[in-house]
Design a protein around this motif. Structure first.
Motif, PDB file in Angstrom:
ATOM      1  N   ALA A 131      27.391  73.245  76.743  1.00  0.00           N
ATOM      2  CA  ALA A 131      27.590  73.083  75.306  1.00  0.00           C
ATOM      3  C   ALA A 131      27.898  74.426  74.665  1.00  0.00           C
ATOM      4  O   ALA A 131      27.343  75.451  75.055  1.00  0.00           O
ATOM      5  N   PHE A 132      28.780  74.399  73.691  1.00  0.00           N
ATOM      6  CA  PHE A 132      29.094  75.568  72.879  1.00  0.00           C
ATOM      7  C   PHE A 132      28.631  75.282  71.460  1.00  0.00           C
ATOM      8  O   PHE A 132      28.904  74.220  70.919  1.00  0.00           O
ATOM      9  N   ALA A 133      27.942  76.245  70.870  1.00  0.00           N
ATOM     10  CA  ALA A 133      27.456  76.099  69.497  1.00  0.00           C
ATOM     11  C   ALA A 133      27.398  77.484  68.869  1.00  0.00           C
ATOM     12  O   ALA A 133      27.635  78.490  69.531  1.00  0.00           O
ATOM     13  N   GLY A 134      27.061  77.538  67.598  1.00  0.00           N
ATOM     14  CA  GLY A 134      26.967  78.811  66.904  1.00  0.00           C
ATOM     15  C   GLY A 134      28.340  79.338  66.536  1.00  0.00           C
ATOM     16  O   GLY A 134      29.366  78.761  66.881  1.00  0.00           O
ATOM     17  N   GLY A 135      28.363  80.430  65.813  1.00  0.00           N
ATOM     18  CA  GLY A 135      29.605  80.979  65.268  1.00  0.00           C
ATOM     19  C   GLY A 135      30.718  81.148  66.273  1.00  0.00           C
ATOM     20  O   GLY A 135      31.822  80.629  66.106  1.00  0.00           O
ATOM     21  N   ILE A 136      30.476  81.887  67.342  1.00  0.00           N
ATOM     22  CA  ILE A 136      31.532  82.133  68.326  1.00  0.00           C
ATOM     23  C   ILE A 136      31.828  80.863  69.114  1.00  0.00           C
ATOM     24  O   ILE A 136      32.982  80.514  69.329  1.00  0.00           O
ATOM     25  N   GLY A 137      30.803  80.165  69.547  1.00  0.00           N
ATOM     26  CA  GLY A 137      31.011  78.946  70.323  1.00  0.00           C
ATOM     27  C   GLY A 137      31.763  77.878  69.555  1.00  0.00           C
ATOM     28  O   GLY A 137      32.557  77.134  70.115  1.00  0.00           O
ATOM     29  N   GLU A 138      31.526  77.812  68.254  1.00  0.00           N
ATOM     30  CA  GLU A 138      32.197  76.815  67.420  1.00  0.00           C
ATOM     31  C   GLU A 138      33.608  77.227  67.030  1.00  0.00           C
ATOM     32  O   GLU A 138      34.474  76.374  66.860  1.00  0.00           O
ATOM     33  N   ASN A 139      33.848  78.518  66.880  1.00  0.00           N
ATOM     34  CA  ASN A 139      35.075  78.967  66.231  1.00  0.00           C
ATOM     35  C   ASN A 139      36.064  79.725  67.103  1.00  0.00           C
ATOM     36  O   ASN A 139      37.101  80.148  66.591  1.00  0.00           O
ATOM     37  N   SER A 140      35.784  79.928  68.366  1.00  0.00           N
ATOM     38  CA  SER A 140      36.679  80.730  69.186  1.00  0.00           C
ATOM     39  C   SER A 140      37.142  80.000  70.445  1.00  0.00           C
ATOM     40  O   SER A 140      36.490  80.079  71.492  1.00  0.00           O
ATOM     41  N   PRO A 141      38.290  79.330  70.360  1.00  0.00           N
ATOM     42  CA  PRO A 141      38.838  78.678  71.549  1.00  0.00           C
ATOM     43  C   PRO A 141      39.083  79.665  72.687  1.00  0.00           C
ATOM     44  O   PRO A 141      38.874  79.336  73.856  1.00  0.00           O
ATOM     45  N   LEU A 142      39.498  80.887  72.364  1.00  0.00           N
ATOM     46  CA  LEU A 142      39.762  81.891  73.387  1.00  0.00           C
ATOM     47  C   LEU A 142      38.496  82.253  74.149  1.00  0.00           C
ATOM     48  O   LEU A 142      38.496  82.312  75.386  1.00  0.00           O
ATOM     49  N   ILE A 143      37.402  82.468  73.439  1.00  0.00           N
ATOM     50  CA  ILE A 143      36.129  82.803  74.096  1.00  0.00           C
ATOM     51  C   ILE A 143      35.668  81.647  74.976  1.00  0.00           C
ATOM     52  O   ILE A 143      35.237  81.856  76.111  1.00  0.00           O
ATOM     53  N   ARG A 144      35.749  80.424  74.469  1.00  0.00           N
ATOM     54  CA  ARG A 144      35.360  79.263  75.289  1.00  0.00           C
ATOM     55  C   ARG A 144      36.194  79.199  76.563  1.00  0.00           C
ATOM     56  O   ARG A 144      35.663  79.000  77.657  1.00  0.00           O
ATOM     57  N   LYS A 145      37.499  79.387  76.416  1.00  0.00           N
ATOM     58  CA  LYS A 145      38.408  79.343  77.568  1.00  0.00           C
ATOM     59  C   LYS A 145      38.053  80.435  78.576  1.00  0.00           C
ATOM     60  O   LYS A 145      38.011  80.187  79.785  1.00  0.00           O
ATOM     61  N   MET A 146      37.776  81.640  78.092  1.00  0.00           N
ATOM     62  CA  MET A 146      37.433  82.753  78.980  1.00  0.00           C
ATOM     63  C   MET A 146      36.106  82.497  79.707  1.00  0.00           C
ATOM     64  O   MET A 146      35.973  82.798  80.887  1.00  0.00           O
ATOM     65  N   ILE A 147      35.131  81.955  78.995  1.00  0.00           N
ATOM     66  CA  ILE A 147      33.831  81.666  79.608  1.00  0.00           C
ATOM     67  C   ILE A 147      33.976  80.627  80.714  1.00  0.00           C
ATOM     68  O   ILE A 147      33.356  80.730  81.779  1.00  0.00           O
ATOM     69  N   LEU A 148      34.813  79.624  80.479  1.00  0.00           N
ATOM     70  CA  LEU A 148      34.946  78.522  81.430  1.00  0.00           C
ATOM     71  C   LEU A 148      35.931  78.808  82.565  1.00  0.00           C
ATOM     72  O   LEU A 148      35.962  78.081  83.553  1.00  0.00           O
ATOM     73  N   LYS A 149      36.709  79.871  82.429  1.00  0.00           N
ATOM     74  CA  LYS A 149      37.678  80.232  83.461  1.00  0.00           C
ATOM     75  C   LYS A 149      36.954  80.451  84.788  1.00  0.00           C
ATOM     76  O   LYS A 149      35.938  81.116  84.851  1.00  0.00           O
ATOM     77  N   GLY A 150      37.461  79.861  85.826  1.00  0.00           N
ATOM     78  CA  GLY A 150      36.864  80.032  87.142  1.00  0.00           C
ATOM     79  C   GLY A 150      35.723  79.080  87.447  1.00  0.00           C
ATOM     80  O   GLY A 150      35.071  79.207  88.480  1.00  0.00           O
ATOM     81  N   MET A 151      35.451  78.130  86.569  1.00  0.00           N
ATOM     82  CA  MET A 151      34.358  77.182  86.816  1.00  0.00           C
ATOM     83  C   MET A 151      34.859  75.855  87.384  1.00  0.00           C
ATOM     84  O   MET A 151      34.121  74.879  87.419  1.00  0.00           O
ATOM     85  N   GLY A 152      36.096  75.852  87.824  1.00  0.00           N
ATOM     86  CA  GLY A 152      36.647  74.644  88.437  1.00  0.00           C
ATOM     87  C   GLY A 152      35.878  74.204  89.673  1.00  0.00           C
ATOM     88  O   GLY A 152      35.848  73.022  89.997  1.00  0.00           O
ATOM     89  N   PHE A 153      35.250  75.159  90.364  1.00  0.00           N
ATOM     90  CA  PHE A 153      34.473  74.819  91.556  1.00  0.00           C
ATOM     91  C   PHE A 153      33.307  73.887  91.232  1.00  0.00           C
ATOM     92  O   PHE A 153      32.780  73.205  92.109  1.00  0.00           O
ATOM     93  N   LEU A 154      32.933  73.835  89.968  1.00  0.00           N
ATOM     94  CA  LEU A 154      31.875  72.917  89.527  1.00  0.00           C
ATOM     95  C   LEU A 154      32.423  71.530  89.184  1.00  0.00           C
ATOM     96  O   LEU A 154      31.671  70.638  88.847  1.00  0.00           O
TER      97      LEU A 154
END
Length: 87
Positions: free
Chosen positions: A2-25
């Protein structure tokens, strides 16, 4: 996840960067959903994803105010936790 809070809610780029490489899951981010989020809570992962990724809007200030009011109503002095210990 889950993403929440200012950055989690408002930054598609940050979400994308955090999730990059998690395809193995088995995680598959829907890039269109990630970019197009609005004021609503929503699913960011694709239908093919084995892991749900959600965006949850929060109101931290309201939660802090409610918690402070509850402590004040219980008569707990400032600087002490509910358990009575000092901060």
């Amino acid at each position: 996840m889950a993403f929440a809070g200012g950055i989690g809610e408002n930054s598609p780029l940050i979400r994308k960067m955090i999730l990059k490489g998690m395809g193995f899951l088995g995680l598959d981010l829907d890039l269109t959903r990630n970019e197009g989020t609005g004021a609503q809570d929503c699913l960011l992962s694709s239908k093919a994803s084995n892991v749900d990724v959600v965006l949850v809007h929060t109101n931290e200030e309201l939660m802090i105010a409610r918690e402070a009011l509850a402590l004040w109503q219980k008569g707990i002095p400032a600087g002490q936790t509910r358990a009575g210990g000092n901060k």
